[in-house]
Scaffold this active site. Structure first.
Site, PDB file in Angstrom:
ATOM      1  N   TRP A   1       0.925  -1.150   0.002  1.00  0.00           N
ATOM      2  CA  TRP A   1      -0.229  -0.078  -0.059  1.00  0.00           C
ATOM      3  C   TRP A   1       0.825   1.318  -0.081  1.00  0.00           C
ATOM      4  CZ3 TRP A   1      -4.263  -0.609  -2.112  1.00  0.00           C
ATOM      5  CH2 TRP A   1      -5.011  -1.488  -1.990  1.00  0.00           C
TER       6      TRP A   1
ATOM      7  N   ASP B   1      -1.743   6.761   6.094  1.00  0.00           N
ATOM      8  CA  ASP B   1      -2.934   5.733   5.550  1.00  0.00           C
ATOM      9  C   ASP B   1      -3.351   4.737   6.832  1.00  0.00           C
ATOM     10  OD1 ASP B   1      -4.522   3.814   4.468  1.00  0.00           O
ATOM     11  OD2 ASP B   1      -3.409   3.496   2.664  1.00  0.00           O
TER      12      ASP B   1
ATOM     13  N   LYS C   1     -12.657  -1.525   6.013  1.00  0.00           N
ATOM     14  CA  LYS C   1     -11.941  -2.349   6.953  1.00  0.00           C
ATOM     15  C   LYS C   1     -12.701  -2.471   8.275  1.00  0.00           C
ATOM     16  CE  LYS C   1      -9.161  -2.510   3.182  1.00  0.00           C
ATOM     17  NZ  LYS C   1      -8.101  -1.874   2.622  1.00  0.00           N
TER      18      LYS C   1
HETATM   19  C1  LIG Z   1      -7.776  -1.234   1.375  1.00  0.00           C
HETATM   20  C2  LIG Z   1      -6.566  -0.240   1.671  1.00  0.00           C
HETATM   21  C3  LIG Z   1      -6.307   0.687   0.394  1.00  0.00           C
HETATM   22  C4  LIG Z   1      -7.341   0.837  -0.807  1.00  0.00           C
HETATM   23  O1  LIG Z   1      -8.351   1.205  -0.322  1.00  0.00           O
HETATM   24  P1  LIG Z   1      -9.596   1.585  -1.520  1.00  0.00           P
HETATM   25  O2  LIG Z   1     -10.722   1.958  -0.290  1.00  0.00           O
HETATM   26  O3  LIG Z   1      -9.951   0.345  -2.100  1.00  0.00           O
HETATM   27  O4  LIG Z   1      -8.993   2.591  -2.293  1.00  0.00           O
HETATM   28  C5  LIG Z   1      -5.314   1.520   0.894  1.00  0.00           C
HETATM   29  N1  LIG Z   1      -4.517   1.451   1.890  1.00  0.00           N
HETATM   30  C6  LIG Z   1      -4.699   0.524   2.764  1.00  0.00           C
HETATM   31  C7  LIG Z   1      -3.761   0.542   3.864  1.00  0.00           C
HETATM   32  C8  LIG Z   1      -5.719  -0.415   2.598  1.00  0.00           C
HETATM   33  O5  LIG Z   1      -5.790  -1.324   3.739  1.00  0.00           O
END
Ligand SMILES: *Cc1c(COP(=O)(O)O)cnc(C)c1O
Length: 362
Positions: free
Chosen positions: A103, A173, A197
């Protein structure tokens, strides 16, 4: 609660059962209004109250200081990979990123379209098994911000510290670990997270941003990609993801009702300890290679000692109601995601299943 299945999917992930039951109870007729939340005007008094409560409950949970804006956006964490550099460069050309896995690499690639990316530290020389300590980082004084991926959902790697950067804004993030434990928001310039999540349904993206970092998007920035627009208009510049925000609000109430983030952090720590112990005590049948201090409490990847057993493992797991344990396609093996909504009983049952499987096939 239906204990016949436990869903270990990484995202969209399971939601608290109590929340789903409330959604079901309110689905056709919200609070006697005779319509569903999905059918309400986003500018009507009822819906405005739903959003205001969601924001306040989130502020209570994370103790978000008053000089931070909470934005309910769309486009996923992936759009934030672009919006962060678009809005936060503030005249700088350089932005710094800590590379810890898939990521963060995606965030780096997207930022490269807008900025000169400086990789402040990387773990690629250590098979992505550890978060580089801050003493290893190299951050230029003129960088606009430093970006970290607080929890690498695919690699199963979590920061065990909050870096200290002086005046340089820290961006995280937090898609896969937000609300899993208390977080000192004041240490961050901006925190973002896709909802699917640990917050609620897909379609909602949460941004928490310090006020002084808002309002710096260069002229020519698309209206919808400017934090200032969303901040000024209370995330209502256009139609927000109304139903997703409503469900997220119920999740915030559920967490507050449980006792808040201190309480869920305790539960999450027990769940993770139980699962990692099951892996580490398997006599090598299961392995997780992440440095212990950086083992994710949310996403637990593991391999079987013989990959030829993967199919049998997944099929037996599925039959017994342990769903979505297949690892990410980039890594193979298995991954159990154990977000807030996963009950302790689910983790204990999984560990019991894994022990049985190892006994039969070891
Ligand atoms: C799932 C995830 C993403 C991507 O998220 P989207 O909502 O599909 O764009 C980005 N960073 C992390 C850490 C993730 O777990």
């Amino acid at each position: 609660m239906n204990h016949t299945v436990y869903n270990f999917g990484a995202g969209p992930a399971m939601l608290p059962h109590a929340v789903l039951e409330q959604v079901q109870a309110e689905l056709l007729d919200w609070h006697g209004r005779g319509i569903s939340v999905m059918e309400m005007s986003h500018r009507g008094a009822d819906y405005m109250r739903i959003v205001a409560e969601a924001e306040q409950d989130l502020r209570d949970l994370l103790q978000i200081p008053g000089n931070y804006k909470v934005l309910f956006l769309q486009g996923g964490a992936t759009l934030q990979f672009a919006m962060v550099p678009m809005n936060l460069l503030r005249g700088h050309t350089r932005a710094s990123y800590v590379q810890t896995g898939v990521w963060s690499e995606k965030a780096i690639a997207e930022a490269g379209r807008f900025a000169t990316v400086e990789v402040a530290a990387s773990n690629t020389d250590r098979q992505a098994r550890v978060v580089p300590r801050q003493s290893e980082w190299r951050v230029s004084a003129d960088t606009a911000y430093v970006h970290i991926t607080g929890n690498e959902t695919i690699g199963g790697l979590e920061f065990d510290f909050v870096p200290e950067l002086g005046g340089i804004p820290l961006v995280s993030d937090a898609s896969s670990h937000i609300l899993s434990k208390p977080m000192d928001v004041s240490r961050f310039g901006l925190i973002y997270a896709g909802a699917q999540k640990n917050i609620g349904p897909a379609g909602l993206t949460l941004v928490i941003v310090r006020e002084d970092l808002v309002g710096h998007a260069p002229a020519g920035t698309a209206t919808m990609l400017d934090y200032a627009v969303h901040a000024q208009e209370g995330s209502m510049h256009n139609t927000p993801p109304t139903f997703a925000i409503y469900v997220a609000g119920l999740v915030f109430k559920w967490l507050n009702g449980l006792g808040g983030l201190d309480k869920i952090a305790e539960i999450n720590a027990r769940k993770a300890a139980c699962l990692y112990a099951g892996i580490d005590d398997s006599g090598g049948f299961y392995t997780n290679a992440i440095e212990h201090r950086n083992r994710s409490r949310m996403n637990v990847p593991f391999t079987l000692h013989d990959a030829a057993l993967d199919k049998a493992f997944l099929s037996a797991a599925d039959t017994q109601g342990f769903l979505q344990l297949k690892g990410h396609r980039l890594l193979g093996g298995m991954r159990a995601s154990i977000y807030n909504a996963m009950p302790e009983a689910g983790v204990r049952a999984l560990v019991e299943f894994m022990r049985d499987f190892a006994r039969r096939w070891g």
